[in-house]
Design a protein around this motif. Structure first.
Motif, mmCIF file in Angstrom:
data_model
loop_
_atom_site.group_PDB
_atom_site.id
_atom_site.type_symbol
_atom_site.label_atom_id
_atom_site.label_comp_id
_atom_site.label_asym_id
_atom_site.label_seq_id
_atom_site.Cartn_x
_atom_site.Cartn_y
_atom_site.Cartn_z
ATOM 1 N N PHE A 109 52.248 6.890 -3.855
ATOM 2 C CA PHE A 109 51.563 8.070 -4.362
ATOM 3 C C PHE A 109 50.183 7.677 -4.858
ATOM 4 O O PHE A 109 49.972 6.570 -5.357
ATOM 5 C CB PHE A 109 52.353 8.726 -5.502
ATOM 6 C CG PHE A 109 53.667 9.327 -5.071
ATOM 7 C CD1 PHE A 109 53.713 10.621 -4.571
ATOM 8 C CD2 PHE A 109 54.834 8.601 -5.162
ATOM 9 C CE1 PHE A 109 54.915 11.174 -4.166
ATOM 10 C CE2 PHE A 109 56.042 9.144 -4.766
ATOM 11 C CZ PHE A 109 56.081 10.434 -4.255
ATOM 12 N N GLU A 110 49.270 8.610 -4.705
ATOM 13 C CA GLU A 110 47.950 8.400 -5.287
ATOM 14 C C GLU A 110 48.096 8.371 -6.804
ATOM 15 O O GLU A 110 48.965 9.062 -7.363
ATOM 16 C CB GLU A 110 46.996 9.521 -4.859
ATOM 17 C CG GLU A 110 46.797 9.646 -3.350
ATOM 18 C CD GLU A 110 46.168 8.411 -2.734
ATOM 19 O OE1 GLU A 110 45.510 7.647 -3.473
ATOM 20 O OE2 GLU A 110 46.341 8.199 -1.528
ATOM 21 N N SER A 113 49.191 11.365 -9.345
ATOM 22 C CA SER A 113 49.340 12.570 -8.544
ATOM 23 C C SER A 113 50.671 12.546 -7.815
ATOM 24 O O SER A 113 51.408 11.566 -7.863
ATOM 25 C CB SER A 113 48.194 12.681 -7.524
ATOM 26 O OG SER A 113 48.431 11.824 -6.417
ATOM 27 N N GLN A 115 50.628 13.170 -4.493
ATOM 28 C CA GLN A 115 50.146 13.103 -3.119
ATOM 29 C C GLN A 115 50.653 11.837 -2.456
ATOM 30 O O GLN A 115 50.363 10.730 -2.895
ATOM 31 C CB GLN A 115 48.611 13.128 -3.095
ATOM 32 C CG GLN A 115 48.012 13.075 -1.707
ATOM 33 C CD GLN A 115 48.292 14.331 -0.907
ATOM 34 O OE1 GLN A 115 48.274 15.444 -1.450
ATOM 35 N NE2 GLN A 115 48.563 14.163 0.384
ATOM 36 N N THR A 117 50.963 8.722 0.015
ATOM 37 C CA THR A 117 50.027 7.887 0.752
ATOM 38 C C THR A 117 50.409 7.888 2.237
ATOM 39 O O THR A 117 51.496 8.321 2.620
ATOM 40 C CB THR A 117 50.041 6.446 0.226
ATOM 41 O OG1 THR A 117 51.349 5.878 0.439
ATOM 42 C CG2 THR A 117 49.714 6.410 -1.267
ATOM 43 N N ARG A 167 56.784 14.668 -7.630
ATOM 44 C CA ARG A 167 56.871 13.582 -6.651
ATOM 45 C C ARG A 167 58.163 13.658 -5.843
ATOM 46 O O ARG A 167 58.158 13.416 -4.626
ATOM 47 C CB ARG A 167 56.745 12.233 -7.367
ATOM 48 C CG ARG A 167 55.313 11.957 -7.812
ATOM 49 C CD ARG A 167 55.163 10.648 -8.555
ATOM 50 N NE ARG A 167 53.746 10.310 -8.726
ATOM 51 C CZ ARG A 167 53.287 9.271 -9.410
ATOM 52 N NH1 ARG A 167 54.153 8.441 -10.005
ATOM 53 N NH2 ARG A 167 51.999 9.038 -9.494
ATOM 54 N N ALA A 170 57.672 16.393 -3.396
ATOM 55 C CA ALA A 170 56.772 16.014 -2.304
ATOM 56 C C ALA A 170 57.533 15.313 -1.189
ATOM 57 O O ALA A 170 57.242 15.517 -0.003
ATOM 58 C CB ALA A 170 55.656 15.118 -2.843
ATOM 59 N N HIS A 174 58.037 16.870 2.540
ATOM 60 C CA HIS A 174 57.620 16.102 3.715
ATOM 61 C C HIS A 174 58.714 16.141 4.782
ATOM 62 O O HIS A 174 58.425 16.314 5.975
ATOM 63 C CB HIS A 174 57.308 14.659 3.309
ATOM 64 C CG HIS A 174 56.755 13.831 4.417
ATOM 65 N ND1 HIS A 174 55.426 13.857 4.772
ATOM 66 C CD2 HIS A 174 57.356 12.958 5.268
ATOM 67 C CE1 HIS A 174 55.226 13.041 5.788
ATOM 68 N NE2 HIS A 174 56.389 12.464 6.105
#
Length: 223
Positions: A109-110, A113, A115, A117, A167, A170, A174
């Motif tokens: 993850f960034e 965040s 988001q 990688t 997270r 996310a 995905h």
């Protein structure tokens, strides 16, 4: 005339032998139902390890292609074959339900965040394709977000609860975006409530390397 007494039959003492057999049958039946109850929640990896151990002790060939064992090997191979992923970034193991994959947040993850990688997307994509192949197409996927004990407070994530949940979501999102059925998936955030290792030592001093281990997303694959 006095009535002659009948001598006792030779098998009178054996007339109740059936009670012992009946009691044995009832005991075995009770043991059978106890076993059924005990297997109501099967620890599949442990069950397969015990099964393999019994087979080996009896002189039989151990079957290493059991679903849990083979999936563990496949996931480990996926990680090893993915470029630019440090060995310490992914830990593949077992728990009482199935295969457990711990992804280090720092690599997947960034910072600060939810988001993913590019390396994380690559590994999750390979994992998703593996989970489309029988018998793994019947497995469920649980994503769990975890943080260390350092508080976070941003506009998007007021606390570690929001960050860990985002997270985990996310990872689930995905998988869904790539066609996995949503009813196979679950996401949960645990903040810092389930650390793998202590965040601090006995003197209450922080342990940076342990905090890095605790910042993770766990993906659990189970039938």
């Amino acid at each position: 005339m006095a009535r002659r007494r009948r001598p006792p039959a030779a098998n009178d003492e054996d007339g109740e032998d059936w009670l012992a057999t009946y009691a044995d049958a009832i005991t075995l039946l009770m043991a059978f139902f106890v076993m059924l109850v005990s297997f109501s929640k099967v620890e599949l990896p442990l069950f397969e390890q015990v099964q393999a151990g019994i087979k080996e002790e009896l002189g039989g060939q151990v079957d290493s292609d059991k679903p849990i064992f083979s999936l563990h090997s496949k996931v480990q191979q996926i990680v090893e074959d993915t470029d630019d992923v440090p060995p310490e970034a992914v830990d593949v193991g077992f728990d009482d339900e199935g295969v457990v994959i711990d992804f280090a947040s720092g690599s997947f993850f960034e910072p600060g965040s939810a988001q993913l990688t590019e390396q994380a997307k690559l590994i999750l994509g390979k994992l998703k394709r593996e989970l489309e192949v029988p018998p793994y197409d019947l497995f469920f996927v649980d994503a769990e977000g975890h943080t260390d004990d350092v508080p976070i407070s941003t506009e998007k994530f007021p606390s570690n609860w929001e960050l860990s949940a985002a997270r985990a979501a996310a990872v689930v999102r995905h998988f869904i975006d790539r066609g996995m059925e949503p009813n196979r998936l679950k996401a949960a955030g645990y903040a810092d409530t389930k650390p793998k290792v202590p965040n601090k030592d006995i003197m209450e001093e922080p342990i940076p390397e342990n905090r890095a281990i605790n910042r993770r997303v766990t993906v659990r694959l189970h039938p």
